[in-house]
Design a protein around this motif. Structure first.
Motif, short mmCIF file in Angstrom:
data_model
loop_
_atom_site.label_atom_id
_atom_site.label_comp_id
_atom_site.label_asym_id
_atom_site.label_seq_id
_atom_site.Cartn_x
_atom_site.Cartn_y
_atom_site.Cartn_z
N ILE A 1 -0.72 1.23 -4.14
CA ILE A 1 -1.19 0.27 -3.14
C ILE A 1 0.00 -0.60 -2.77
N LEU A 2 0.32 -0.63 -1.48
CA LEU A 2 1.45 -1.41 -0.98
C LEU A 2 0.92 -2.63 -0.25
N MET A 3 1.66 -3.72 -0.34
CA MET A 3 1.23 -4.98 0.23
C MET A 3 2.06 -5.31 1.48
N ASP A 4 1.39 -5.37 2.61
CA ASP A 4 2.05 -5.70 3.88
C ASP A 4 1.88 -7.21 4.11
N ARG A 5 2.60 -7.99 3.32
CA ARG A 5 2.43 -9.46 3.31
C ARG A 5 2.85 -10.11 4.62
N LEU B 1 7.96 -1.44 1.32
CA LEU B 1 6.91 -2.42 1.03
C LEU B 1 6.76 -2.55 -0.48
N PRO B 2 6.38 -3.73 -0.96
CA PRO B 2 6.17 -3.88 -2.40
C PRO B 2 4.80 -3.33 -2.81
N ASP C 1 5.15 -5.46 -7.38
CA ASP C 1 6.29 -5.95 -6.61
C ASP C 1 7.52 -5.05 -6.66
N GLN C 2 7.32 -3.76 -6.93
CA GLN C 2 8.40 -2.79 -6.85
C GLN C 2 8.41 -2.24 -5.43
N SER C 3 9.57 -2.12 -4.84
CA SER C 3 9.70 -1.67 -3.46
C SER C 3 9.50 -0.16 -3.36
N MET C 4 8.69 0.26 -2.39
CA MET C 4 8.43 1.68 -2.16
C MET C 4 8.62 1.97 -0.67
#
Length: 186
Positions: A126-130, A49-50, A54-57
């Motif tokens: 904090i990851l974004m589940d868009r 997830l970004p 916007d870095q992928s983790m």
């Protein structure tokens, strides 16, 4: 005579199967099927997830530390109540625990999620589940929902709703201790 021999063979086969099944008594993590919730004893789903930059983790999978995954939304009152505790836990256990906040962005507004993070002064990732993949994969139906995942990628706790910071500390310390003991054995 034949009947006794057949019965003896069946008993020996069953005994052999029981011994084979229980050899080593190692705990085996089960893979959750796609229609069930990841729950204690099952492998946590892995995905990328970004973060806010916007870095992928990666979440799930094997890692060096215990992982706390917290699913939340900016409009969720209980999420707002527990946010300071999550921040405190992140600071207190930072060397032994990774804490990721996963915003259910597909149910939220990204701008409001970013404002929530700023207002709460959250410093953990904090990851974004868009697209909602993480929420679907982890079968999150209410917020907050949190999972403690051990270093082997196995879900150890699944908490829906808010619990006290002291209960979180007890759970984290329990699983950190078990994680550390497992590392010593290896």
């Amino acid at each position: 005579m034949k009947r006794s021999l057949v019965l003896l063979v069946v008993v020996l086969l069953l005994a052999g199967a029981a011994v084979y099944q229980n050899r080593g008594k190692q705990e085996v993590a089960l893979a959750a099927s796609s229609d069930m919730k990841p729950k204690p004893g099952f492998t946590a789903p892995t995905l990328q997830l970004p973060n806010l930059s916007d870095q992928s983790m990666a979440i799930g999978g094997k890692r060096d530390k215990l992982l706390l995954i917290n699913f939340w939304a900016s409009w969720c009152g209980p999420c707002e109540l527990e946010a300071p505790d999550m921040q405190d836990l992140s600071v207190k256990y930072g060397g032994l625990l990774e804490l990721y906040g996963v915003n259910a962005t597909s149910y939220d507004k990204e701008r409001q999620a970013r404002e929530f993070v700023d207002q709460q002064k959250l410093t953990f990732p904090i990851l974004m589940d868009r697209d909602g993949k993480a929420t679907d994969l982890y079968k999150v139906t209410s917020f907050p929902t949190s999972l403690l995942v051990d270093s082997e990628g196995i879900v150890r706790e699944r908490i829906t709703g808010v619990i006290t910071k002291s209960k979180w500390e007890g759970l984290i310390e329990k699983w950190i201790d078990l994680n550390e003991r497992e590392k010593v054995k290896k």
